[in-house]
Scaffold this active site. Structure first.
Site, mmCIF file in Angstrom:
data_model
loop_
_atom_site.group_PDB
_atom_site.id
_atom_site.type_symbol
_atom_site.label_atom_id
_atom_site.label_comp_id
_atom_site.label_asym_id
_atom_site.label_seq_id
_atom_site.Cartn_x
_atom_site.Cartn_y
_atom_site.Cartn_z
ATOM 1 N N LYS A 91 1.536 2.614 -6.777
ATOM 2 C CA LYS A 91 1.835 1.265 -6.574
ATOM 3 C C LYS A 91 2.838 0.675 -7.802
ATOM 4 O O LYS A 91 3.524 -0.301 -7.428
ATOM 5 C CB LYS A 91 0.440 0.280 -6.353
ATOM 6 C CG LYS A 91 -0.229 0.626 -5.057
ATOM 7 C CD LYS A 91 0.373 0.415 -3.950
ATOM 8 C CE LYS A 91 -0.273 0.399 -2.339
ATOM 9 N NZ LYS A 91 0.380 0.197 -1.528
ATOM 10 N N GLU A 113 -0.653 -9.446 -2.625
ATOM 11 C CA GLU A 113 -2.048 -9.201 -1.831
ATOM 12 C C GLU A 113 -2.530 -7.687 -2.319
ATOM 13 O O GLU A 113 -1.598 -7.001 -2.829
ATOM 14 C CB GLU A 113 -1.577 -9.148 -0.375
ATOM 15 C CG GLU A 113 -1.098 -7.765 0.157
ATOM 16 C CD GLU A 113 0.220 -7.284 -0.498
ATOM 17 O OE1 GLU A 113 1.122 -8.232 -0.838
ATOM 18 O OE2 GLU A 113 0.593 -6.055 -0.317
ATOM 19 N N SER A 381 -1.982 9.982 -4.582
ATOM 20 C CA SER A 381 -1.360 8.762 -4.743
ATOM 21 C C SER A 381 -2.095 7.848 -5.496
ATOM 22 O O SER A 381 -1.486 7.042 -6.360
ATOM 23 C CB SER A 381 -1.173 7.878 -3.472
ATOM 24 O OG SER A 381 -2.490 7.768 -2.825
#
Lengths: 436, 279
Positions: A91, A113, A381
């Site tokens: 991210k 968010e 991830s």
């Protein structure tokens, strides 16, 4: 396929677009202009690349999971270690890129968010680094199950606002972030955390993450002699880590691409987040895509043990690529993800995020069916520290259920074998669910 | 001739040199049976046009008051189909144009053509879809509305460029809806300093009546906005009134009385003459 989408209004075929309230239309156009301007500026690229290398820790390693490969007696499994990046997940690639863009646009405040908390932590980190005010919206249900990340964000100086409307998860956090943005758009940039939302978000977030696949293909060439894997696998919530891994391979028809959705507890509406098997075309959060919804167009509740996959819609480019038969979508249940989590921990010494555990689960299913000279590339991830409490709770609940119903011995025998069984068994069930 | 109904209201109001009063309520809040009574109360209190909200599970442009109303409505079993049936039963007796205030997904799920036909048959006059800007609507909704002469109504906001004002003017029929401030629906303390000149610009570029809404809740605000707008929309303040009464255990009749009294007060300064019966 790569260069032709989206069109100038953000359409990927019939998907995507800009289904936004009027208040956001001009700011979205401004954002698209700013992104198109800065993405090609040398100074901007240099700054981002410098931070990605020296602050984030890119390139992330590509790791050959040798013990796991030996156990499964099939294709070689390579893990793209996005879990080793600063803040613990992919991210940060996007959060940092967008935060830099916000700074270039003169915005002093960013909002985001978050579901699992990884995008929230990444945004909070980027905001701290660049001296921006930051507010993160998070469903209170997700705050409970990802408590560690809530504390991390607060320590980074971010205000975490709990969202207690609707299902109290990622969907509702996006609703609330959009409401904030409609109110504060003149001073605030919304760092949307996945390949979702109105144009230009899906393509911008994709571009910031495409470094994942670009690195992986170079690393694979170096380590295994060929740049292309036979199969690439990634989990799909909104779909950002998957697009990031897959994009470089879209023009390589020999590479099989598999996205793994959350099969949750089962196929009934409300029990999973498998949009490709249960969703219908609809419009949610600014984009036209597959949405889990009832016959009246009301968005359905979803369930996944993984907060980051617990979302009723999927990035529009994914639906476009499914329609083109370029990406396959399958699913892993809660049980399979948990089993994969334990398997990777005990075999390779890696605790994967529960999101990424869904991708691992698919690799566990697939590897034994493929010859040993083939390569499976899995996007790991994120890391699983944040999920330790969830896994403990799941395991305890499960052992209690099994003890109560008199099913013999999962607790005593819950070694590798049981996890292996759990990981391979539900294959038929998953096939039933998997068709469109 | 549904677009005509809206046009006639603004023409009649212009002749009377006053703004149209456009109340909003969420269809099916707290249930459809009550909505039937509340619609009548709005007309009796002085509504010139009524905006009926279609409840949606994820209303990103709405504040907490309207979110809760949508929840109550959905929990009581409201669907777009049932709401249109209710409007169909009431429309003739109400005698004022009905504009649906909706998100796109419920319409899309019904099927856009099917929706347009059903809405027209029910006597709906216009459709305002908050998450469907004219660019997307040009393919997705406007042609279907055009076939049954339903007015597409679009919003403008303080962030809208002049170029967008022209686009929205060209795309809308009946009127355009100017969002008076940045933010979601709901009560705000003031409507901002430059609203009058903003609305003047919108009127000049759109070349059609402009209704102003978002955050207008008091009689004073209605009077102030009516000085320069062609229509004044009051939404969340009325929805809040309904919520308070419902939570206080009010009967249907009491709800009607409370709503009627408030609407009558809100319209008191508009110097309205009897408009009923012209449709």
């Amino acid at each position: 396929m790569r260069s032709t989408v989206p069109d100038e209004r953000g359409h990927f075929g019939i998907y995507g677009g800009q289904y936004a309230p009027e208040t956001l239309m001009a700011p979205l156009a401004e954002l698209a202009r700013a992104y198109d301007k800065f993405k090609n500026k040398r100074a901007f690229k240099n700054r981002l690349n410098d931070l990605l290398a020296n602050y984030v820790g890119r390139p992330s390693p590509l790791y050959f999971a040798e013990r796991l490969t030996e156990q499964l007696q099939g294709a070689k499994i390579y893990l793209k270690r996005e879990d080793l990046l600063h803040t613990g997940a992919h991210k940060i690639n996007n959060a940092l890129g967008q935060a830099l863009l916000a700074q270039e646009m003169g915005k002093k405040r960013v909002i985001a968010e978050t579901g699992a908390g990884q995008h929230g932590v990444a945004s909070a980190t980027a905001a701290a680094l660049l001296g921006l005010d930051c507010v993160v919206y998070m469903g209170v249900e997700d705050m409970r199950r990802q408590r560690l990340n809530v504390h991390r964000m607060r320590m980074l100086g971010t205000e975490v606002r709990g969202v207690d409307s609707g299902s109290q998860t990622l969907k509702d956090a996006i609703n609330e972030a959009m409401r904030d943005w409609v109110t504060t758009v003149k001073t605030t940039h919304y760092i949307l955390g996945s390949v979702l939302g109105p144009e230009p978000f899906p393509r911008m977030v994709r571009d910031f993450h495409s470094v994942i696949g670009e690195e992986a293909t170079r690393q694979l060439k170096k380590q295994n002699g060929t740049p292309n894997p036979n199969v690439a696998i990634a989990c799909v919530g909104g779909g950002s880590n998957a697009i990031g891994l897959f994009h470089v391979f879209l023009d390589q028809p020999g590479v099989r691409l598999i996205g793994v959705e959350a099969g949750g507890r089962g196929p009934a509406l409300g029990e999973h987040a498998a949009r490709f098997s249960g969703g219908r075309l609809g419009v949610l959060h600014g984009t036209k895509t597959l949405v889990l919804q009832d016959e009246h167009g009301q968005v359905a509740a979803t369930h996944s043990i993984s907060a980051g996959l617990d979302y009723p819609a999927v990035g529009p480019e994914h639906v476009f690529l499914k329609e083109k038969d370029r990406i396959e979508y399958t699913q892993a249940t809660d049980a399979e993800a948990i089993a994969a989590f334990h398997r990777l921990a005990s075999t390779e010494g890696i605790l994967p995020a529960l999101e990424s555990s869904h991708a691992i689960a698919e690799a566990l299913r697939l590897a034994p069916m493929l010859p040993a000279d083939q390569v499976i590339l899995v996007n790991l991830s994120g890391r699983g520290d944040k999920d330790v409490e969830s896994v403990i709770a799941y395991d305890e609940e499960h052992q209690a259920i099994q003890a109560e119903s008199g099913v013999p011995g999962s607790e005593a025998e819950a070694g590798t074998e049981t996890y292996l069984d759990a990981a391979t068994e539900p294959l038929e069930e998953s096939d039933e669910l998997g068709s469109n | 001739m549904t677009t005509q109904h809206i046009n006639r209201v603004f023409e009649a109001c212009a002749e009377e040199k006053r703004a149209a009063f456009i109340p909003f309520l969420c269809g099916g809040d707290p249930d459809l049976a009550t909505t039937r009574l509340l619609l009548r109360a709005l007309v009796k209190g002085g509504a010139d046009i009524i905006e009926v909200g279609v409840p949606f599970s994820d209303p990103i442009a709405d504040g907490p008051v309207n979110q809760r109303a949508a929840c109550r409505s959905l929990e009581s079993g409201t669907t777009l189909t049932k709401l249109l049936a209710l409007i169909g039963e009431e429309r003739a007796a109400l005698g004022v144009p009905i504009v649906l205030f909706t998100y796109f997904n419920p319409i899309f799920a019904m099927g856009v053509e099917r929706f347009a036909t059903a809405a027209a048959e029910a006597g709906v006059d216009g459709v305002l879809c908050v998450d469907l800007p004219p660019e997307e609507a040009a393919e997705a909704l406007t042609p279907a509305l055009g076939r049954v002469d339903l007015a597409p109504i679009f919003l403008l906001a303080p962030t809208s460029s002049k170029e967008r004002m022209r686009l929205v003017g060209e795309s809308s029929r009946g009127f355009v809806y100017y969002v008076s401030r940045l933010g979601v629906t709901g009560a705000a303390t003031d409507t901002g300093g430059d609203l009058g000149s903003d609305v003047k610009t919108v009127k000049r570029l759109c070349k059609m009546p402009v209704a102003v809404g978002f955050g207008i809740s008091t009689q004073e605000q209605v009077k102030e906005v009516a000085e320069f707008a062609d229509g004044v929309v009051v939404g969340s303040a009325l929805v809040q009134l309904i919520e308070t009464a419902v939570e206080g255990g009010a009967s249907g009749e009491e709800l009607v009385e409370v709503l009627y009294a408030r609407v009558a007060a809100l319209t008191a300064d508009l110097a309205r003459k009897k408009l009923l019966g012209i449709f």
